[in-house]
Design a protein around this motif. Structure first.
Motif, PDB file in Angstrom:
ATOM      1  N   ASP A   1      26.279   4.178  11.824  1.00 58.53           N
ATOM      2  CA  ASP A   1      24.932   3.867  12.325  1.00 58.53           C
ATOM      3  C   ASP A   1      23.878   4.519  11.446  1.00 58.53           C
ATOM      4  OD1 ASP A   1      26.469   2.853  14.266  1.00 58.53           O
ATOM      5  OD2 ASP A   1      25.748   4.136  15.883  1.00 58.53           O
ATOM      6  N   MET A   2      22.760   3.824  11.264  1.00 59.74           N
ATOM      7  CA  MET A   2      21.688   4.352  10.420  1.00 59.74           C
ATOM      8  C   MET A   2      20.409   4.471  11.235  1.00 59.74           C
ATOM      9  SD  MET A   2      22.589   2.203   6.994  1.00 59.74           S
ATOM     10  CE  MET A   2      23.118   0.774   7.904  1.00 59.74           C
ATOM     11  N   PRO A   3      20.181   5.609  11.876  1.00 61.39           N
ATOM     12  CA  PRO A   3      18.963   5.753  12.671  1.00 61.39           C
ATOM     13  C   PRO A   3      17.710   5.687  11.798  1.00 61.39           C
ATOM     14  CG  PRO A   3      20.129   7.857  12.491  1.00 61.39           C
ATOM     15  CD  PRO A   3      21.018   6.821  11.901  1.00 61.39           C
ATOM     16  N   ILE A   4      17.860   5.997  10.531  1.00 59.63           N
ATOM     17  CA  ILE A   4      16.763   5.915   9.571  1.00 59.63           C
ATOM     18  C   ILE A   4      17.258   5.043   8.425  1.00 59.63           C
ATOM     19  CG2 ILE A   4      15.467   7.297   7.869  1.00 59.63           C
ATOM     20  CD1 ILE A   4      15.187   9.420   9.997  1.00 59.63           C
ATOM     21  N   ARG A   5      16.382   4.162   7.958  1.00 63.60           N
ATOM     22  CA  ARG A   5      16.817   3.192   6.938  1.00 63.60           C
ATOM     23  C   ARG A   5      17.194   3.900   5.631  1.00 63.60           C
ATOM     24  NH1 ARG A   5      13.578  -1.410   3.572  1.00 63.60           N
ATOM     25  NH2 ARG A   5      15.420  -2.660   3.090  1.00 63.60           N
ATOM     26  N   VAL A   6      18.371   3.606   5.121  1.00 66.54           N
ATOM     27  CA  VAL A   6      18.853   4.268   3.899  1.00 66.54           C
ATOM     28  C   VAL A   6      19.481   3.268   2.940  1.00 66.54           C
ATOM     29  CG1 VAL A   6      19.266   6.532   4.925  1.00 66.54           C
ATOM     30  CG2 VAL A   6      21.060   4.793   5.027  1.00 66.54           C
ATOM     31  N   SER A   7      19.524   3.654   1.687  1.00 69.36           N
ATOM     32  CA  SER A   7      20.247   2.874   0.678  1.00 69.36           C
ATOM     33  C   SER A   7      20.414   3.702  -0.585  1.00 69.36           C
ATOM     34  CB  SER A   7      19.537   1.544   0.400  1.00 69.36           C
ATOM     35  OG  SER A   7      20.360   0.700  -0.377  1.00 69.36           O
ATOM     36  N   ALA A   8      20.521   3.001  -1.701  1.00 69.79           N
ATOM     37  CA  ALA A   8      20.849   3.666  -2.964  1.00 69.79           C
ATOM     38  C   ALA A   8      19.653   4.414  -3.542  1.00 69.79           C
ATOM     39  CB  ALA A   8      21.340   2.628  -3.964  1.00 69.79           C
TER      40      ALA A   8
ATOM     41  N   MET B   1       0.858  -1.173   0.000  1.00 65.21           N
ATOM     42  CA  MET B   1       0.000   0.000   0.000  1.00 65.21           C
ATOM     43  C   MET B   1       0.909   1.242   0.000  1.00 65.21           C
ATOM     44  SD  MET B   1      -3.033  -1.355  -0.096  1.00 65.21           S
ATOM     45  CE  MET B   1      -4.340  -0.243   0.428  1.00 65.21           C
ATOM     46  N   ARG B   2       0.285   2.397  -0.249  1.00 67.56           N
ATOM     47  CA  ARG B   2       1.088   3.620  -0.363  1.00 67.56           C
ATOM     48  C   ARG B   2       1.970   3.872   0.865  1.00 67.56           C
ATOM     49  NH1 ARG B   2       2.778   5.482  -4.540  1.00 67.56           N
ATOM     50  NH2 ARG B   2       4.686   5.544  -3.397  1.00 67.56           N
ATOM     51  N   ASP B   3       1.407   3.682   2.072  1.00 69.12           N
ATOM     52  CA  ASP B   3       2.199   3.995   3.271  1.00 69.12           C
ATOM     53  C   ASP B   3       3.267   2.938   3.543  1.00 69.12           C
ATOM     54  OD1 ASP B   3       0.203   2.192   3.894  1.00 69.12           O
ATOM     55  OD2 ASP B   3      -0.153   2.990   5.904  1.00 69.12           O
ATOM     56  N   ASP B   4       3.045   1.703   3.090  1.00 68.57           N
ATOM     57  CA  ASP B   4       4.118   0.703   3.220  1.00 68.57           C
ATOM     58  C   ASP B   4       5.365   1.221   2.501  1.00 68.57           C
ATOM     59  OD1 ASP B   4       2.468  -1.216   4.496  1.00 68.57           O
ATOM     60  OD2 ASP B   4       1.801  -2.041   2.575  1.00 68.57           O
ATOM     61  N   GLU B   5       5.131   1.714   1.298  1.00 72.91           N
ATOM     62  CA  GLU B   5       6.252   2.154   0.467  1.00 72.91           C
ATOM     63  C   GLU B   5       6.930   3.382   1.075  1.00 72.91           C
ATOM     64  OE1 GLU B   5       6.982   0.521  -2.454  1.00 72.91           O
ATOM     65  OE2 GLU B   5       8.643   1.789  -3.068  1.00 72.91           O
ATOM     66  N   PHE B   6       6.123   4.399   1.370  1.00 73.76           N
ATOM     67  CA  PHE B   6       6.721   5.647   1.860  1.00 73.76           C
ATOM     68  C   PHE B   6       7.428   5.455   3.197  1.00 73.76           C
ATOM     69  CE2 PHE B   6       4.442   8.855  -0.919  1.00 73.76           C
ATOM     70  CZ  PHE B   6       5.598   9.521  -1.280  1.00 73.76           C
ATOM     71  N   ALA B   7       6.819   4.718   4.100  1.00 76.13           N
ATOM     72  CA  ALA B   7       7.381   4.656   5.452  1.00 76.13           C
ATOM     73  C   ALA B   7       8.505   3.634   5.583  1.00 76.13           C
ATOM     74  CB  ALA B   7       6.280   4.346   6.462  1.00 76.13           C
ATOM     75  N   TRP B   8       8.576   2.648   4.671  1.00 77.98           N
ATOM     76  CA  TRP B   8       9.513   1.543   4.867  1.00 77.98           C
ATOM     77  C   TRP B   8      10.590   1.422   3.823  1.00 77.98           C
ATOM     78  CZ3 TRP B   8       9.888  -0.777   9.435  1.00 77.98           C
ATOM     79  CH2 TRP B   8       8.852  -0.499  10.342  1.00 77.98           C
ATOM     80  N   GLU B   9      10.466   2.128   2.722  1.00 74.70           N
ATOM     81  CA  GLU B   9      11.535   2.038   1.733  1.00 74.70           C
ATOM     82  C   GLU B   9      12.821   2.614   2.337  1.00 74.70           C
ATOM     83  OE1 GLU B   9      12.561   5.213  -0.881  1.00 74.70           O
ATOM     84  OE2 GLU B   9      10.469   5.662  -1.255  1.00 74.70           O
ATOM     85  N   PRO B  10      13.987   2.164   1.856  1.00 73.25           N
ATOM     86  CA  PRO B  10      15.229   2.786   2.304  1.00 73.25           C
ATOM     87  C   PRO B  10      15.420   4.118   1.555  1.00 73.25           C
ATOM     88  CG  PRO B  10      15.688   0.884   0.889  1.00 73.25           C
ATOM     89  CD  PRO B  10      14.202   1.040   0.915  1.00 73.25           C
TER      90      PRO B  10
END
Ligand code: FES
Ligand code: FES
Lengths: 155, 735
Positions: free
Chosen positions: B513-520, B414-423
């Motif tokens: 450390d990554m307090p917020i999930r990040v990636s490419a 769902m839209r919020d899955d993507e926005f809140a959980w993507e890196p």
């Protein structure tokens, strides 16, 4: 529960509750791929279809509210062999990167051209203001709509 | 060394046109290094098979992400095979069928896969010609090929199809058959229309979201309120009571549901979310001082790009500035999706992952299945622009599918899955300091960048790198983050100046450390580094009293860099020393992406609504040199898309969060550039047919942000050093 809808000129009965969003019925029961799920919140336009000629967000439109309405989807405009002028223009301008937003762009543009066959560039931009594109295909999309208007005006 | 050699397979008289072999001295070695992705996938038939109907099937490990790569790769193969494009079929990204080429990322596909296909196709053609020479009893140098038919002067012909059985392609590539010269290209370099667009504009099934398998059911997942939370209780019975629900799937804190109909799964998701009790994970940092917080975390420090010359005596003029960019989302228009089927102990996953092989490795590790029992098949999704939720949703779907064996499960987030959980693309800060001599030349350049990792993709670290793995009853853990080394770099991508400074020092503070999930996210650190460095170049030009274009040229020797800067200035009708009028102005930005790929210069023109604080990027001009151009229309589309996306990042984008969790959960709190806001764009391509093709999918974002920032200063006299340029920030700068 079953609900009867008129889609692309044909009457269709689907085994779904009246509170089911039209989008799911189109994609799953009728196997129409055009309308896309983008947000489910009427924010992005990916799911746009025409209801009685007006551009409508199918993700927030319950099928129970559509008795007697004429619903048109991307598939109702034309096919790969016999494309609508808008579809040809999007191919001609190569107006898609991932293409996920394109259904909404074409359907919103169809509603625009039906009420204003000779839109200016700024009319096109305004008519598509609530349709989001993430790939940055904006300008090609605008050009495609203007090209379609031109083509349609000629015939 | 270039010599003609005779090999038995090619029979006699096989001269000039076809058989100009480039014999590499390393050829004698057992396992010589082969160019591009050929090195890791060395068999010819891993890349190309000739079918009995005379067509070719071409295999690539790279995948279509909306960048038109499949069309471009087909052009390359068709060109070298002398086959019409219509008779080349591409199979891409399938762990069961294609070469393993890792991730489709970093604008590397033309360079790696394209190189492999070009050489493999040239070699296959030579093999076919060798066979034909024998069969047609003609000297090979008299043979010609048109549309996959080999013609002898005697009038005898033979098609590729008739030779297909005899052609042994299950052999190691030698990479010794020289591909065509640029002047001989008939298909490469043409603005070929993309194969996928007609289907996409008419509603043909084109995306994984459109996949419908017999007996398919529908999945949804329920994610916690924030990172690291634990599921303590949930009323599964209530969700099971919803009509159509087939299974509630719970494994530790991973929670999902499978239902007969999609809307039933959506309703069950809501019910589960309402009744779920979570023990919340650690608070997020305070967004008000996120940059200070990040800088306080443990870092690995690397000093790169050092140049040292004697410093001038006297007191040069010294400037210093700090820049930041926030967390930014990929924000794909279609949330990530996957279809998975678990049947007879075998798992098949249809996914829009950028790397089907690394994904397979993560899934097999997490689900304790042998890799041979897992097949990942690339199927297009919405554009991804880097590492979004594609891999995560694939594991989610696999976990749901395992709970309902024999039933394929389709799971779109769902839209919020993507926005809140993507890196996200990491928040970064950049600090620059430089000195000017009396003539207004830069004599010393110091630059430091602080950033988290820009790649936590599957397999990029040890441990588990897919979201759900961290929440299972037996959780996986991510290994220590890594950063791609220079010269490409990660957070330090494009941090080393291409300009000729006598002294320079660049420091990369790699925050662990990554307090917020990040990636490419598209361009990795390049967008932020080019923003900072090219903004700073303009600050220095201003201090030196120089025109920004002339100032750049005065510090730049690389002729290809100079050419794009000069070209864009000409295209835009740049007037040296032109001042903005308080609301309208122009600026320039330049970069050679990764210092390795395409050269791009952009001029932007902005208009500022001083009262509302809105910035309009009304026009942009761009000059690009991407070496040999494979498909000019495709290239222009990529460059233009990059400019618009960068304008969107620059003006609007910032992931909002509080200590309690992510706040950007739909488009209302993560707005992007709309149609009325899109700039008019003019692009000039400098084609260099004798140069290697350079990746261009990420070339224009950096130059664009810098051009916008510099145009803002040109218009208003005020500089904004923190992204994005949202109305409050603009009003504050102008107050
Ligand atoms: S999916 Fe309907 S507006 Fe976004
Ligand atoms: S073309 Fe990808 S979102 Fe518009």
């Amino acid at each position: 529960m079953a609900v009867t809808l008129k889609i692309n000129g044909a009457s269709q009965t689907v085994p779904a509750e009246p509170d089911t969003p039209l989008l799911y019925v189109l994609r799953n029961d009728l196997e129409l791929n055009g309308a896309k799920f983008g947000c489910g919140l009427a924010q992005c336009g990916a799911c746009t279809v025409l209801v009685d000629g007006k551009a409508v967000r199918s993700c927030v439109t319950d099928i129970g509210s559509l008795a007697g309405a004429e619903i048109t989807t991307l598939e109702g405009l034309g096919t790969a062999d016999k494309p609508h002028a808008l579809q040809s223009a999007f191919i001609g301008e190569q107006a898609a990167q991932c293409g996920y937003c394109i259904n909404g762009m074409i359907m919103s543009a169809k509603a625009l051209l039906d009420r204003n066959p000779r839109p200016s560039e700024s009319d096109v931009r305004q008519a598509l203001a609530a349709n989001l594109c993430r790939c940055g295909t904006h300008n090609r999309i605008i050009r495609a709509v203007l090209r379609a208007a031109n083509e349609m005006g000629r015939t | 060394m270039t010599i003609s050699i005779n090999r038995r397979a090619f029979a006699k008289g096989f001269g000039g046109i076809v058989l100009a072999f480039t014999l590499d001295p390393a050829l004698a070695q057992q396992q010589k290094q082969l160019p591009g992705s050929l090195n890791g996938n060395r068999l010819l038939d891993a890349w190309i098979r000739i079918n009995s109907d005379g067509s070719a099937t071409v295999f690539t490990g790279k995948v279509e992400l909306g960048q038109g790569i499949v069309t471009a790769l087909a052009q390359i193969a068709a060109e070298e095979l002398d086959l019409p494009l219509a008779r080349v079929r591409i199979v891409s990204g399938d762990t069961g069928r294609t070469p393993n080429e890792g991730q489709t990322a970093g604008s590397q596909s033309i360079e790696n896969s394209g190189t492999a296909l070009r050489l493999a196709a040239a070699e296959v053609r030579a093999i076919l010609l060798g066979l034909a020479a024998a069969k047609l009893e003609a000297a090979a140098d008299t043979l010609t090929v048109a549309d996959g038919v080999i013609n002898a002067p005697t009038g005898k012909t033979i098609g590729y199809g008739e030779l297909s059985a005899a052609a042994d392609l299950h052999r190691e590539a030698t990479a010794t058959v020289r591909p065509k010269l640029a002047g001989q290209h008939k298909i490469v370099g043409q603005p070929i229309a993309r194969f996928d667009i007609p289907g996409k504009v008419t509603g043909k099934a084109s995306y994984v979201q459109d996949l419908r398998l017999p007996g398919m059911v529908h999945g949804r997942v329920v994610r916690p309120p924030r990172y690291g939370s634990t599921l303590e209780a949930v009323d599964e019975a209530k969700a099971r009571a919803i009509p159509g629900v087939i299974a509630v799937v719970r494994d530790g804190s991973f929670l999902g549901v499978v239902a007969e109909r999609e809307e039933q799964a959506v309703k069950a998701r809501v019910a589960l979310a309402e009744s779920a009790k979570w023990r919340l994970g650690p608070e997020l940092p305070d967004p008000a001082n996120i940059f200070a917080h990040l800088k306080s975390l443990p870092t690995k420090v690397e000093v790169i790009g050092v140049k040292q010359a004697p410093l001038l005596a006297g007191a040069p003029k010294v400037l210093e500035a700090t820049y930041t960019r926030p967390y930014m989302a990929h924000a794909s228009i279609g949330p990530s999706a996957a279809v998975a089927e678990f049947k007879d102990d075998k798992l098949t996953v249809w996914t829009h992952s950028q790397g089907v092989f690394p994904l397979r490795a993560e899934i097999s590790k997490t689900m304790k299945l042998p890799p041979a029992s897992v097949r990942c098949i690339h199927t297009e999704g919405s554009g991804c622009y880097g590492h979004n939720g594609a891999d995560d949703v694939a594991l989610d779907a696999a976990l749901l599918a395992r709970a309902v064996p024999g039933k394929p499960v389709r799971l779109p987030w769902m839209r919020d899955d993507e926005f809140a959980w993507e890196p996200y693309g990491p928040a970064m800060s950049m600090q620059a300091k430089a000195s000017l001599d009396g003539e207004g030349r830069i004599v010393d350049w110091n630059y430091e960048v602080w950033s988290n990792s820009h790649s936590t993709r599957p397999e990029s670290t040890t441990g588990a790198n897919v979201l759900a793995a961290w929440y299972l009853a037996e959780p996986g853990k991510m290994g220590p983050p890594t950063s791609p080394p220079q010269p490409a770099g990660g957070g330090d991508r494009n941090s080393i100046p291409l300009y000729d400074f006598p002294n320079q020092r660049v420091v990369h503070h790699f925050i662990q450390d990554m307090p917020i999930r990040v990636s490419a996210l598209r361009t990795l650190g390049a967008y932020a580094n080019v923003f900072a460095a090219e903004s700073f170049m303009d600050e220095l030009a201003l201090a030196a009293g120089a025109d920004p274009v002339a100032f750049r040229l005065a510090h730049m020797k690389d002729p290809r860099a100079r050419a794009v800067i000069e070209k864009v200035a000409q295209l835009a009708g740049w007037k040296a020393g032109e001042k903005g009028d308080g609301t309208r102005g122009r600026g320039i930005g330049f970069a050679k992406y990764k210092n390795l790929a395409c050269y791009v210069a952009v001029v932007a023109e902005v208009e500022i609504d001083r009262k509302e604080g809105n910035v309009c990027v009304c026009r942009a001009w761009c000059a690009t040199d991407a070496g040999l151009v494979i498909n000019p229309d495709g290239l222009i589309g990529q460059i233009e898309g990059g400019i618009i996306q960068s304008a969107s990042w620059t003006l609007h984008e910032e992931v909002k969060f509080s200590t309690q969790g992510i706040l950007s959960r739909d488009w209302s709190n993560y707005p992007i550039l709309t149609m009325p806001e899109a700039p008019q764009i003019a692009i000039s391509l400098i084609n260099r047919p004798t140069e290697r093709s350079l990746g261009a999918g990420e070339g224009s974002q950096g130059p664009t942000v810098a051009a916008i920032a510099n145009a803002f200063v040109n218009a208003t006299g005020k500089r904004i050093r923190d992204l994005p340029f949202h109305p409050e920030r603009v009003k504050a700068a102008l107050a």
